[in-house]
Every structure is written in structure tokens, then in C-alpha cells.
Scaffold this motif. Structure first.
Motif, PDB file in Angstrom:
ATOM      1  N   ASP A 444      69.772  48.397  19.032  1.00 41.79           N
ATOM      2  CA  ASP A 444      70.480  47.196  19.461  1.00 41.79           C
ATOM      3  C   ASP A 444      71.884  47.534  19.946  1.00 41.79           C
ATOM      4  N   ARG A 445      72.560  48.421  19.225  1.00 39.56           N
ATOM      5  CA  ARG A 445      73.913  48.825  19.647  1.00 39.56           C
ATOM      6  C   ARG A 445      73.867  49.518  21.002  1.00 39.56           C
ATOM      7  N   SER A 446      72.921  50.417  21.157  1.00 41.01           N
ATOM      8  CA  SER A 446      72.792  51.173  22.402  1.00 41.01           C
ATOM      9  C   SER A 446      72.516  50.246  23.574  1.00 41.01           C
ATOM     10  N   ASN A 447      71.552  49.341  23.396  1.00 40.85           N
ATOM     11  CA  ASN A 447      71.184  48.448  24.489  1.00 40.85           C
ATOM     12  C   ASN A 447      72.302  47.457  24.804  1.00 40.85           C
ATOM     13  N   ALA A 448      72.955  46.931  23.773  1.00 36.89           N
ATOM     14  CA  ALA A 448      74.052  45.977  23.996  1.00 36.89           C
ATOM     15  C   ALA A 448      75.195  46.637  24.755  1.00 36.89           C
ATOM     16  N   ASP A 449      75.490  47.891  24.423  1.00 29.92           N
ATOM     17  CA  ASP A 449      76.556  48.612  25.104  1.00 29.92           C
ATOM     18  C   ASP A 449      76.219  48.824  26.574  1.00 29.92           C
ATOM     19  N   ILE A 450      74.968  49.191  26.850  1.00 31.00           N
ATOM     20  CA  ILE A 450      74.539  49.407  28.234  1.00 31.00           C
ATOM     21  C   ILE A 450      74.636  48.117  29.036  1.00 31.00           C
ATOM     22  N   GLN A 451      74.110  47.026  28.492  1.00 32.90           N
ATOM     23  CA  GLN A 451      74.111  45.768  29.230  1.00 32.90           C
ATOM     24  C   GLN A 451      75.521  45.214  29.406  1.00 32.90           C
ATOM     25  N   ARG A 452      76.386  45.442  28.421  1.00 33.16           N
ATOM     26  CA  ARG A 452      77.779  44.999  28.553  1.00 33.16           C
ATOM     27  C   ARG A 452      78.457  45.715  29.717  1.00 33.16           C
ATOM     28  N   LYS A 453      78.237  47.010  29.824  1.00 33.31           N
ATOM     29  CA  LYS A 453      78.844  47.780  30.905  1.00 33.31           C
ATOM     30  C   LYS A 453      78.226  47.428  32.253  1.00 33.31           C
ATOM     31  N   LEU A 454      76.907  47.210  32.266  1.00 28.29           N
ATOM     32  CA  LEU A 454      76.259  46.829  33.517  1.00 28.29           C
ATOM     33  C   LEU A 454      76.775  45.500  34.042  1.00 28.29           C
ATOM     34  N   GLY A 455      77.205  44.629  33.117  1.00 31.78           N
ATOM     35  CA  GLY A 455      77.728  43.331  33.519  1.00 31.78           C
ATOM     36  C   GLY A 455      78.989  43.426  34.360  1.00 31.78           C
ATOM     37  N   LYS A 456      79.667  44.565  34.284  1.00 31.40           N
ATOM     38  CA  LYS A 456      80.889  44.766  35.066  1.00 31.40           C
ATOM     39  C   LYS A 456      80.616  45.499  36.375  1.00 31.40           C
ATOM     40  N   GLY A 457      79.386  46.017  36.530  1.00 29.30           N
ATOM     41  CA  GLY A 457      79.090  46.886  37.651  1.00 29.30           C
ATOM     42  C   GLY A 457      78.695  46.164  38.925  1.00 29.30           C
ATOM     43  N   VAL A 458      78.628  46.929  40.010  1.00 30.29           N
ATOM     44  CA  VAL A 458      78.302  46.376  41.319  1.00 30.29           C
ATOM     45  C   VAL A 458      76.866  45.881  41.382  1.00 30.29           C
ATOM     46  N   TRP A 459      75.992  46.419  40.527  1.00 32.96           N
ATOM     47  CA  TRP A 459      74.589  45.993  40.548  1.00 32.96           C
ATOM     48  C   TRP A 459      74.457  44.538  40.085  1.00 32.96           C
ATOM     49  N   THR A 460      75.408  44.098  39.267  1.00 31.29           N
ATOM     50  CA  THR A 460      75.404  42.714  38.780  1.00 31.29           C
ATOM     51  C   THR A 460      76.260  41.810  39.642  1.00 31.29           C
ATOM     52  N   ASN A 461      77.379  42.321  40.114  1.00 31.23           N
ATOM     53  CA  ASN A 461      78.366  41.495  40.812  1.00 31.23           C
ATOM     54  C   ASN A 461      78.437  41.740  42.314  1.00 31.23           C
ATOM     55  N   GLY A 462      77.548  42.570  42.818  1.00 33.54           N
ATOM     56  CA  GLY A 462      77.642  42.945  44.224  1.00 33.54           C
ATOM     57  C   GLY A 462      76.984  42.005  45.196  1.00 33.54           C
ATOM     58  N   GLY A 463      76.289  40.962  44.698  1.00 34.89           N
ATOM     59  CA  GLY A 463      75.728  39.958  45.589  1.00 34.89           C
ATOM     60  C   GLY A 463      74.368  40.269  46.159  1.00 34.89           C
ATOM     61  N   CYS A 464      73.584  41.105  45.467  1.00 37.59           N
ATOM     62  CA  CYS A 464      72.246  41.430  45.969  1.00 37.59           C
ATOM     63  C   CYS A 464      71.223  41.322  44.854  1.00 37.59           C
ATOM     64  N   VAL A 465      69.954  41.338  45.248  1.00 38.18           N
ATOM     65  CA  VAL A 465      68.847  41.458  44.314  1.00 38.18           C
ATOM     66  C   VAL A 465      68.144  42.774  44.637  1.00 38.18           C
ATOM     67  N   SER A 466      68.019  43.652  43.654  1.00 39.20           N
ATOM     68  CA  SER A 466      67.486  44.982  43.926  1.00 39.20           C
ATOM     69  C   SER A 466      66.346  45.322  42.980  1.00 39.20           C
ATOM     70  N   TRP A 467      65.693  46.458  43.272  1.00 35.53           N
ATOM     71  CA  TRP A 467      64.612  46.925  42.409  1.00 35.53           C
ATOM     72  C   TRP A 467      65.138  47.451  41.079  1.00 35.53           C
ATOM     73  N   TYR A 468      66.445  47.497  40.923  1.00 31.90           N
ATOM     74  CA  TYR A 468      67.008  47.877  39.636  1.00 31.90           C
ATOM     75  C   TYR A 468      66.786  46.785  38.579  1.00 31.90           C
ATOM     76  N   LEU A 469      66.539  45.555  39.027  1.00 28.82           N
ATOM     77  CA  LEU A 469      66.455  44.413  38.127  1.00 28.82           C
ATOM     78  C   LEU A 469      65.007  44.080  37.783  1.00 28.82           C
ATOM     79  N   ASP A 470      64.795  43.587  36.549  1.00 30.64           N
ATOM     80  CA  ASP A 470      63.459  43.165  36.168  1.00 30.64           C
ATOM     81  C   ASP A 470      63.220  41.726  36.636  1.00 30.64           C
ATOM     82  N   ALA A 471      62.072  41.166  36.246  1.00 30.80           N
ATOM     83  CA  ALA A 471      61.700  39.829  36.714  1.00 30.80           C
ATOM     84  C   ALA A 471      62.678  38.762  36.261  1.00 30.80           C
ATOM     85  N   LYS A 472      63.453  39.042  35.215  1.00 28.78           N
ATOM     86  CA  LYS A 472      64.423  38.077  34.708  1.00 28.78           C
ATOM     87  C   LYS A 472      65.836  38.348  35.231  1.00 28.78           C
ATOM     88  N   GLY A 473      65.946  39.301  36.144  1.00 29.83           N
ATOM     89  CA  GLY A 473      67.243  39.590  36.734  1.00 29.83           C
ATOM     90  C   GLY A 473      68.136  40.491  35.906  1.00 29.83           C
TER      91      GLY A 473
END
Length: 506
Positions: A444-473
């Protein structure tokens, strides 16, 4: 090889059982790298399962024209097995596959590989403390440690379009290229504009009579000249290992710098966007085509591609870039949402791979009957450092969830993961235990840390939908941050993150 085969039952119901200490699934970079380190540790009690009849993984499967790696070859190779003879900065598919063949030969790995066997599932026997893995030929493998090296880029993704089954021409995916079909003089539809299409479109454009490129979202493509390594440079790499290492380190740190912009400082990517736009303007005069090919999202949100000949290929008079949505496929062509039907002889799908759902072939059942894939589908893909999963003792994933990269070489990540797995096995052996299982709190710690950091990244805030994301985004693919940070996190297995399980009864 310390493994044995036994038979259960008689006649048609006979089942082959093969026992081994370590079972590795896949023989691409991950599987071969794992096998090499097992051999270096003096082990011969392992088996590698491979669905095909030869090693190579992604580089065996993808043989389309122009197929190459977009990571410099001196970095896209094992640090413990450098190749001084790479012909170019970015080598092609055949040369990378030869590198993997050479590794299999050097370490005599093929005698440990069971070819032509595809896994169909498996389960953890809690009493026996062993994994039972089934293959499509009816063999059951009983193993203490299970290592998945299947990767993500091996299951082609096809578009969900009405009429695909009625098309009367030839259709194939770029990862299943039909080399028997001559494209010369044909009207060809290419669906998709990702990394594969950027490479094969320039290779076929002069042969076809007409090429219609169906684009849903344009990619950012920066200019890239693929320099050849001179004979003198290759001699220097061979004779002076320090020079070769310095060149690899240079490539590594230049690539690593890109992570700054990808992870929370997207304004730093503006110069790269400007370079990519210049690449469009230099190659294409038509303002409307320039508009079609210019992305409206921040560079890095989708994978950044490199090519000097993609845009010139699209400017050819026999090419049309179609941005209208495809409505259906007919017996003789492709119909878009505006009602236009374009007659084609062949359809090539450059639509990528099943990535976030690419682990379906490893639908194993862990503790208390938990099925991995349905559990992930319901709760999301969560792991500890992309390698271990709570409730699945002695199971390890190489290039597992959230360990892919958008800026550097995944082979670097594979090396760290293999070392981590080897240390986990040693921990079990040194403790006189039978299994190791990651604790839920650590995961849980590992996954929470990863998702917290991803929330700041271009993959989340860059304005696109990519194959990096699962069906829930949710981004279940990318490692956020620098790869040296992953090295720090995985260089030692922290015993506090795991439970050691005692010996099996008897």
C-alpha cells in the motif's frame, strides 16, 4: 538441470508433471536476463517457458519494416553484457534479436527453455508451498519460485470497429507483419499513428499506390538522425571498456534529465515542443496538414517519438492523413463518420498492444483462492515496486506494473528487478524458509507513493489519454521519477516489508 518429470494417471487422462526450483515465463530481455543471473549464481534448477519456438520476446515478434528501438543501443542492453559492435546509435530489430540470440548461446540457455508452451494459469498450493502452473500442452509445472518475464508489448491490440470480419482484402497488425503480401501498387489503410506506424510508414510509402493514414491523435515526433558507429569507434569500444562505459553513462544521464520535465515540471518541455513543431514545419508545407499533425497536449503525455522521415512521408502526394472517426469497415474499404468510403486493398493496424491488461496470460490464483486478473480488474493493478504482490508468495514480476519508462531504458529497470528477485530467493534460503510474501502495508505504501508522484506528472496533467492509463484512467504503467531512484528502492530487499513462510509439512 535439477528437475524431474513424472506422469499422473494413465491413458488419455495422463498428465505430465515437471518439478523445478524456479520457473521463468518468457524469453525476452527479462526472461533471458533472469536465466543468466541464475546461471551466474551456479543454479541449474530452473526452467524457462516460451510460447514460441525461439527466444527474443518483443524483438522476435515485431518484424515490420523499419522496426527499431527508440533507446540508444548501448543503453538498451545489459550492463553486464555490453556489445561494442552496435552498428548505429539506435539499432534495428534484427540486430537486437541477434544480441539476444548471442546471450542464449553464450550461457547455453536453450537447454533450460521449454519452447512451444504457453501458460494457461496456475495456483499456489498453501500446504505444499509450491506454485502449480499449467501450459497449453497439458504439462503442469510445480515450482517453488515463479518469475513472470512476459512483459507488456506482446499481445497486439485491435480496434473495436464494426465490419472488421467482412473486409475482403488483407489485414494484419504491425506486430504480426504479413511478409508474404506484396504491398507494391496497393491501396493501403494504416490505422494508428504510434511508435510502430512512425517507423513503418516511411518504409512502405514509396511502394504503395495510395496510403491513407487514419489518425485519432497525433504524436509528438522530434527529429532524429541515426548515426552509424564507425569501425574506429567500435574498435575503441571493444579495446577500451572504460570508453564504452563512459559512452553508456553519457547516454544514461542525458536520457535521465528528461525525467525532470516529465515529473512535475512540464514547462521545461516547451523547448522540446518547439523542436517538434519545427520538425513539422520543415517537412510539410500544407498548413492544413500541419494542423492535423500538431498535437494539442503537452509533449511527454504520450510517448515521445523520434524520426527524420515520418513527416516527409506524410507529405507525399500519394498519402492522405484522415482525422475523421472511423465508423465501420466494409468488404472493400473504410467508412468514416462523414460518410466517406475509401477503397483499400489492405489494412495495417498500428494500434499497439494490450498493456495494462497484458498480464491476463498470468492469471494465477494465490492465497485463499484469489485470482490475480479479476482482482486487479476490480481493485486496480497494485504491486510492491512492480515486482511482488500481497497474497502471491514467491511470485515475481519483471517489468511489472508501473515500471515502464517514458525517458530511459527499461533494460536498466529489468536489471534492478532481477537483482531484487535473486536477493529475495537468497533471503528464503538463508532463513531456511519456503516462501516470501510481501506485506499489505508495504504494498500500500509503495503504490500510494507511486500514484501520488504520478499525479504531478505530465501523464496526468498533460491533456491526453494514453495507453499508459487503465480503463479507469489510472496510470498503471509508468515509473514516476528517475531510474536511479528505482535503483535505490530495489538495491536491497527490506525484510520488514515481507513475511517469511516456514517449511512445508513433510
Amino acid at each position: 538441470m535439477v528437475a524431474d518429470t513424472e506422469h499422473a494417471g494413465t491413458g488419455k487422462s495422463e498428465k505430465r508433471i515437471h518439478r523445478t526450483r524456479v520457473l521463468v515465463v518468457g524469453s525476452g530481455f527479462s526472461g533471458l536476463g533472469m536465466a543468466i543471473q541464475l546461471r551466474k549464481a551456479g543454479r541449474s534448477d530452473f526452467v524457462v517457458l516460451e510460447k514460441a519456438d525461439e527466444v527474443g520476446g518483443t524483438w522476435r515478434e515485431n518484424t515490420y519494416p523499419g522496426c527499431a528501438c527508440d533507446v540508444p543501443s548501448h543503453m538498451y542492453s545489459f550492463s553486464f553484457e555490453p556489445n561494442p559492435d552496435w552498428s548505429k546509435v539506435w539499432s534495428g530489430q534484427a540486430e537486437i534479436l541477434d544480441y539476444l540470440f548471442d546471450l542464449a548461446d553464450k550461457y547455453d540457455l536453450r537447454r533450460y527453455i521449454h519452447f512451444g508452451r504457453r501458460t494457461t494459469g496456475g495456483y499456489w498450493d498453501e500446504a505444499e508451498k509450491r506454485w502449480h502452473v499449467r501450459t497449453d500442452d497439458g504439462t503442469e509445472y510445480v515450482t517453488q519460485f515463479l518469475v513472470s518475464g512476459i512483459g507488456a508489448l506482446h499481445v497486439p491490440r485491435f480496434p473495436d470497429l464494426p465490419g472488421l470480419d467482412v473486409f475482403g482484402g488483407v489485414a494484419f497488425h504491425s506486430a504480426q507483419w504479413n511478409h508474404d503480401y506484396d504491398l507494391t501498387g496497393k491501396r493501403v489503410a494504416v490505422i494508428g499513428t504510434g511508435a510502430s506506424a512512425v517507423q513503418f510508414v516511411p518504409e512502405i510509402v514509396d511502394r504503395v499506390a495510395r496510403l491513407q493514414l487514419f489518425q485519432r491523435t497525433p504524436a509528438w515526433v522530434v527529429p532524429r538522425t541515426n548515426f552509424e558507429h564507425s569501425p574506429r569507434a567500435k574498435r575503441l569500444f571493444r579495446r577500451v571498456p572504460l570508453v564504452r562505459r563512459a559512452f553508456r553513462d553519457f547516454v544514461y544521464w542525458v536520457s535521465e534529465a528528461l525525467a525532470i520535465g516529465l515529473n512535475g515540471h512540464s514547462n521545461l518541455m516547451a523547448p522540446l515542443e518547439k523542436l517538434a513543431k519545427k520538425n513539422i514545419a520543415k517537412s510539410i508545407e500544407d498548413p492544413e496538414l500541419q494542423r492535423k499533425l500538431t498535437p494539442d497536449y503537452r509533449i511527454g503525455c504520450k510517448r515521445i517519438l523520434g524520426s527524420n522521415d515520418y513527416y516527409p512521408a506524410l507529405a507525399r502526394p500519394n498519402v492522405e492523413v484522415v482525422t475523421d472517426r472511423i465508423e465501420r469497415v466494409t468488404e472493400g474499404g473504410v467508412v468514416t463518420a462523414d460518410g466517406t468510403e475509401r477503397d483499400v486493398d489492405a489494412i495495417i493496424y498500428g494500434t499497439g498492444f494490450h498493456v495494462t491488461d497484458g498480464f491476463d496470460g498470468m492469471n494465477i490464483v494465490g492465497v485463499n483462492g484469489r485470482e490475480l486478473v479479476p482482482y486487479w480488474n476490480e481493485h486496480g493493478i497494485e504491486t510492491h515496486l512492480g515486482i511482488t504482490i500481497e497474497g502471491f508468495p514467491n511470485a515475481f514480476f519483471l517489468l511489472g506494473p508501473n515500471t515502464a519508462l517514458g525517458h530511459n531504458s527499461v533494460v536498466f529497470m529489468i536489471e534492478q528487478q532481477i537483482r531484487y528477485v535473486m536477493e529475495a530467493i537468497r533471503l528464503v534460503d538463508d532463513a531456511g524458509a519456503e516462501a516470501i510474501s510481501v506485506r499489505r502495508s508495504a504494498q500500500d505504501r509503495s503504490n500510494a507513493d507511486i500514484q501520488r508522484k504520478l499525479g504531478k506528472g505530465v501523464w496526468t496533467n498533460g491533456g491526453c489519454v494514453s495507453w499508459y492509463l487503465d480503463a479507469k484512467g489510472v496510470n498503471r504503467t509508468i515509473w514516476p521519477g528517475f531510474t536511479w531512484q528505482y535503483w535505490l528502492r530495489t538495491r536491497k530487499v527490506d525484510p520488514a516489508d515481507f513475511d517469511l513462510i516456514g517449511r512445508a509439512a513433510g
